[in-house]
Design an enzyme around this catalytic site. Sequence first.
Site, PDB file in Angstrom:
ATOM      1  N   HIS A  27       0.876  -1.296   0.144  1.00 38.99           N
ATOM      2  CA  HIS A  27       0.095  -0.005   0.024  1.00 38.99           C
ATOM      3  C   HIS A  27       0.868   1.206  -0.058  1.00 38.99           C
ATOM      4  CE1 HIS A  27      -3.785   2.288   1.637  1.00 38.99           C
ATOM      5  NE2 HIS A  27      -2.779   3.083   1.404  1.00 38.99           N
ATOM      6  N   HIS A  29       1.498   5.508  -1.963  1.00 43.47           N
ATOM      7  CA  HIS A  29       1.182   6.395  -2.685  1.00 43.47           C
ATOM      8  C   HIS A  29       2.312   7.041  -3.486  1.00 43.47           C
ATOM      9  CE1 HIS A  29      -3.065   6.459  -1.142  1.00 43.47           C
ATOM     10  NE2 HIS A  29      -2.360   6.226   0.093  1.00 43.47           N
ATOM     11  N   LYS A 120      -9.071  -0.646  -5.344  1.00 45.44           N
ATOM     12  CA  LYS A 120      -9.559   0.089  -4.045  1.00 45.44           C
ATOM     13  C   LYS A 120     -10.633   0.945  -3.959  1.00 45.44           C
ATOM     14  CE  LYS A 120      -7.872   1.985  -0.294  1.00 45.44           C
ATOM     15  NZ  LYS A 120      -6.728   2.814   0.128  1.00 45.44           N
ATOM     16  N   HIS A 157     -10.642   1.243   2.322  1.00 42.27           N
ATOM     17  CA  HIS A 157     -10.250   2.234   3.362  1.00 42.27           C
ATOM     18  C   HIS A 157     -11.659   2.301   4.113  1.00 42.27           C
ATOM     19  CE1 HIS A 157      -8.685   6.083   4.519  1.00 42.27           C
ATOM     20  NE2 HIS A 157      -9.891   6.197   5.198  1.00 42.27           N
ATOM     21  N   HIS A 195      -4.576  -0.403   6.102  1.00 40.65           N
ATOM     22  CA  HIS A 195      -3.930   0.454   7.207  1.00 40.65           C
ATOM     23  C   HIS A 195      -4.844   0.628   8.527  1.00 40.65           C
ATOM     24  CE1 HIS A 195      -6.715   3.054   5.264  1.00 40.65           C
ATOM     25  NE2 HIS A 195      -5.846   3.446   4.288  1.00 40.65           N
ATOM     26  N   ASP A 268       1.743   2.738   3.508  1.00 44.03           N
ATOM     27  CA  ASP A 268       0.766   4.103   3.335  1.00 44.03           C
ATOM     28  C   ASP A 268       1.407   5.177   3.220  1.00 44.03           C
ATOM     29  OD1 ASP A 268      -1.750   5.458   2.612  1.00 44.03           O
ATOM     30  OD2 ASP A 268      -2.396   5.393   4.903  1.00 44.03           O
TER      31      ASP A 268
HETATM   32  C1  NCD Z   1      -3.667   9.097   1.707  1.00 40.88           C
HETATM   33  C2  NCD Z   1      -3.281  10.108   0.666  1.00 40.88           C
HETATM   34  O1  NCD Z   1      -2.833  11.108   1.030  1.00 40.88           O
HETATM   35  O2  NCD Z   1      -3.449   9.647  -0.344  1.00 40.88           O
HETATM   36  N1  NCD Z   1      -3.828   9.848   3.106  1.00 40.88           N
HETATM   37  C3  NCD Z   1      -3.720   9.160   4.164  1.00 40.88           C
HETATM   38  O3  NCD Z   1      -3.788  10.260   5.389  1.00 40.88           O
HETATM   39  N2  NCD Z   1      -3.359   7.895   4.534  1.00 40.88           N
HETATM   40  C4  NCD Z   1      -5.071   8.611   1.568  1.00 40.88           C
HETATM   41  C5  NCD Z   1      -5.167   7.340   2.238  1.00 40.88           C
HETATM   42  O4  NCD Z   1      -4.784   6.325   2.210  1.00 40.88           O
HETATM   43  O5  NCD Z   1      -6.151   7.565   3.228  1.00 40.88           O
HETATM   44 ZN    ZN Z   2      -3.334   5.290   1.494  1.00 38.70          ZN
END
Ligand code: NCD
Ligand code: ZN
Length: 366
Positions: A27, A29, A120, A157, A195, A268
């Site tokens: 996971h 970003h 997702k 989520h 998460h 995450d």
């Molecule tokens: C994530 C993001 O910034 O894309 N932010 C977070 O607080 N985890 C999105 C997510 O996974 O909820």
């Molecule tokens: Zn995330």
Amino acid sequence: MTANTNTATSSSDTPNEITLLQPDDWHIHLRDGEALATTVAHAANSFNRVICMPNLVPPVKTASDAIAYRQRILDALTQADITKQRKDEFNPRMTLYFTDNTSATDIKNAAESGIVQAVKLYPAGATTNSADGVTDLKHCTQALEAMQKYGLPLLVHSEVTHAHVDIFDREKQFVDSTLGQIVRDYPELKIVVEHITTSDAADFVLAQGDNVAATITPQHLLFNRNHMLVGGIKPHFYCLPILKKATHQARLLEVATSGNRKFFLGTDSAPHATHKKENACGCAGCYSANIALPLYATAFDSVGKIDRLEGFASIFGAEFYGLPLNTSHITLHKQPMTIASSYPYMDGSTLTPLSAGETLPWSIKA
Ligand code: NCD
Ligand code: ZN
């Protein structure tokens, strides 16, 4: 405050060095465009497979969006200042962003693409770039049936979005109101509760069959809401789902280090430029891509369970996704490492990592 301020103590017979199969991050970003110049090198330095979240603007909604996004990641990889071995081993695996309009055909195309690993589900409005997410699961029936049929996992989520629900209760409410129903309606569907932040989510996952698993972030193992709120508000600890009480942190640490194959690594890591976090309305997300392994090692060592890190970081996730184990290795050692105060980021901004400026007891051996 240092990152290893857990209540548990480090065991005296902990080894000073540990070699693991190269980990994967289930996971992450990476964002898009200029951001990739920072995020891809950081991720590739530590991980082989990474599951790339689809919450871009606009989101990754189809297999062809995912193929194009993956190519942009690979283009950034060729420019990255990392070793050839790390470039060769890095393998971004893609996700689709579930919307009310995701069709069974979208799922079939994704399953046949060879690069889409999962879909997702963001409840609309739950987190960063989730406005196009699902408003009601009743719109998702055909897509969920197709995912079950093609063996394409659902990544969730798990937070309700109702305005009247307290932010600290949103995960538990989603677990109680929605997750159980999804499992009952789609008993063969593979589901990752992403998460997880509460003992309620951990207990839910433990009570299900092998088709239901969870990822756990470094911040939810190392920190609780006091770290974020006591002595001044610290925006770099702010992520969603939000850090919870110390009792939840302790339960997450317990299940993550238990050797149970349902719990595996998902950082995450979610970059937002420093000025967007240190802001009157700061963005949610902790950035940890390049320091995640020392953070996890610190967490596992804090309860004397460093020997359980390899399963969590390098084995259980691959098994859940039905992928082969990695064959290369990485060594972590007990050499203190001070985390950078920031990194250069897109548009001339900076990116402040989780625990910026703190010293961790573990680091990656060169
Ligand atoms: C994530 C993001 O910034 O894309 N932010 C977070 O607080 N985890 C999105 C997510 O996974 O909820
Ligand atoms: Zn995330």
